[in-house]
Write a protein that holds these residues in place. Structure first.
Motif: not given
Length: 137
Positions: A88-95, A98-99, A132-135
């Motif tokens: 999840s930490t790595q995925y949030c970094s990827t998101l 992406l942003r 992260t997505l809500k942010k």
């Protein structure tokens, strides 16, 4: 099937919603650097026999690849460091990456409320990822 039906209904109401979809997934890919002609060259005398080369197999390393795209084409291709897996930490970094990419490649796209399609893997649905997505709205 339920999500497909919802998307079909949305498509009937607003066909332009398909342009707001960003899809992404992860996959393992094999990565190796092939030997070049320059590195395999040898100095030899003209009368010496040809060198015997054993046909070696290159050991391919597996690397995790994250790939995101929209209807116009690829947005982000991100390779994780060798030996690491998605969490999840790595995925949030990827998101976050992406942003930033969406802001630079598709200005104004995030204000149209982009729709992120990804599988229900644990890192994608974790509490940290949802926060992260809500942010990011």
């Amino acid at each position: 099937m339920g999500f497909s039906l919802q998307h079909l209904i949305r498509y009937v109401e607003d066909p332009a919603f398909l342009e707001r979809i960003v899809a992404g997934d992860e996959s393992w890919c094999h990565h190796y650097i092939p030997e070049s002609k320059k590195t395999s060259m040898q100095w030899k005398h003209t009368s010496s026999p040809l060198p015997r080369k054993s046909k070696g197999t290159t050991t391919a390393r597996k690397v995790m690849l994250s790939f995101f795209f929209d209807y116009r084409g690829p947005l982000l291709i991100d390779f994780l460091p060798q030996g690491s897996i998605i969490n999840s930490t790595q995925y949030c970094s990827t998101l976050t990456k992406l942003r930033k990419v969406i802001k630079s490649k598709r200005p104004g796209f995030l204000t149209q409320q982009a729709i992120l399609l990804h599988v229900n893997a644990r890192p994608h649905v974790s509490h940290e990822t949802q926060t992260t997505l809500k942010k990011f709205c």
